[in-house]
Design a protein around this motif. Structure first.
Motif, PDB file in Angstrom:
ATOM      1  N   HIS A  89     -17.776  13.008 110.675  1.00 38.32           N
ATOM      2  CA  HIS A  89     -18.739  12.202 109.922  1.00 38.32           C
ATOM      3  C   HIS A  89     -19.616  13.101 109.038  1.00 38.32           C
ATOM      4  O   HIS A  89     -19.865  12.786 107.869  1.00 38.32           O
ATOM      5  N   SER A  90     -20.059  14.221 109.588  1.00 40.27           N
ATOM      6  CA  SER A  90     -20.864  15.166 108.805  1.00 40.27           C
ATOM      7  C   SER A  90     -20.060  15.730 107.638  1.00 40.27           C
ATOM      8  O   SER A  90     -20.579  15.887 106.530  1.00 40.27           O
ATOM      9  N   ASN A  93     -19.852  13.055 104.968  1.00 42.91           N
ATOM     10  CA  ASN A  93     -21.130  12.920 104.255  1.00 42.91           C
ATOM     11  C   ASN A  93     -21.359  14.057 103.258  1.00 42.91           C
ATOM     12  O   ASN A  93     -22.050  13.874 102.263  1.00 42.91           O
ATOM     13  N   ALA A  94     -20.756  15.220 103.531  1.00 42.04           N
ATOM     14  CA  ALA A  94     -20.897  16.364 102.627  1.00 42.04           C
ATOM     15  C   ALA A  94     -19.838  16.336 101.521  1.00 42.04           C
ATOM     16  O   ALA A  94     -19.740  17.268 100.737  1.00 42.04           O
ATOM     17  N   LEU A 128     -24.359  22.409 105.571  1.00 39.44           N
ATOM     18  CA  LEU A 128     -23.389  21.721 106.431  1.00 39.44           C
ATOM     19  C   LEU A 128     -23.302  22.430 107.777  1.00 39.44           C
ATOM     20  O   LEU A 128     -23.307  21.774 108.828  1.00 39.44           O
ATOM     21  N   GLU A 131     -26.384  21.606 109.753  1.00 45.21           N
ATOM     22  CA  GLU A 131     -26.330  20.231 110.261  1.00 45.21           C
ATOM     23  C   GLU A 131     -25.378  20.119 111.447  1.00 45.21           C
ATOM     24  O   GLU A 131     -25.694  19.484 112.455  1.00 45.21           O
ATOM     25  N   LEU A 132     -24.217  20.759 111.341  1.00 41.96           N
ATOM     26  CA  LEU A 132     -23.246  20.696 112.432  1.00 41.96           C
ATOM     27  C   LEU A 132     -23.787  21.351 113.696  1.00 41.96           C
ATOM     28  O   LEU A 132     -23.611  20.821 114.799  1.00 41.96           O
ATOM     29  N   ARG A 135     -25.976  19.104 115.753  1.00 40.41           N
ATOM     30  CA  ARG A 135     -25.392  17.875 116.316  1.00 40.41           C
ATOM     31  C   ARG A 135     -25.263  17.983 117.831  1.00 40.41           C
ATOM     32  O   ARG A 135     -24.928  19.037 118.358  1.00 40.41           O
TER      33      ARG A 135
END
Length: 147
Positions: A89-90, A93-94, A128, A131-132, A135
């Motif tokens: 999903h991440s 989104n990127a 990215l 963000e990962l 998670r």
């Protein structure tokens, strides 16, 4: 004839004869399973099968990868439902285009994943990765390669 023995030329599609463009269309239709046979695909675009077979092994779409950057990430994920889905999903989104994804069988409650993807904006890979790593269920994120 090997790849080194061939003479490659990149040409703007607007100057190519229509039969070449239609041959490329047929190849794409067959690759995407839009038509079940070359005969049906040729009929669909309006060229003869003989014209298609004459050019099919000599024309290819050039995919400009100079604008896109390819990256490979190594991830260590908890063996929990939804963790890999969240990673994907991440990436979505990127605006990353996933090229390959390999996941090991979980050992001691964690699985390794390597994912190679194409990203238009190379500056976005740092965000990215951050963000990962934040998670839930992601233990480790490492950038293995990027261009």
């Amino acid at each position: 004839m090997s790849v080194q023995d061939k003479n490659w030329v990149v040409v703007d599609a607007t100057v190519l004869p229509e039969v070449i463009l239609k041959t490329l269309q047929v190849k794409r239709m067959l690759a995407n399973k839009e038509e079940r046979s070359s005969s049906a695909a040729c009929r669909s675009v309006g060229i003869s099968r003989s014209a298609f077979y004459k050019y099919r092994d000599y024309v290819f779409m050039y995919e400009d990868q100079m604008q896109d950057h390819v990256f490979t990430l190594y991830l260590l994920l908890h063996d929990e439902s939804g963790v890999l889905s969240g990673v994907l999903h991440s990436l979505t989104n990127a605006s990353a285009n996933v090229l390959t994804l390999n996941q090991s069988i979980p050992v001691d409650g964690a699985a390794t994943v390597t994912v190679t993807f194409r990203l238009q904006d190379s500056a976005g890979v740092t965000a990215l990765c951050t963000e990962l790593s934040e998670r839930k269920g992601v233990v480790e994120v490492r950038l293995l390669s990027g261009s």
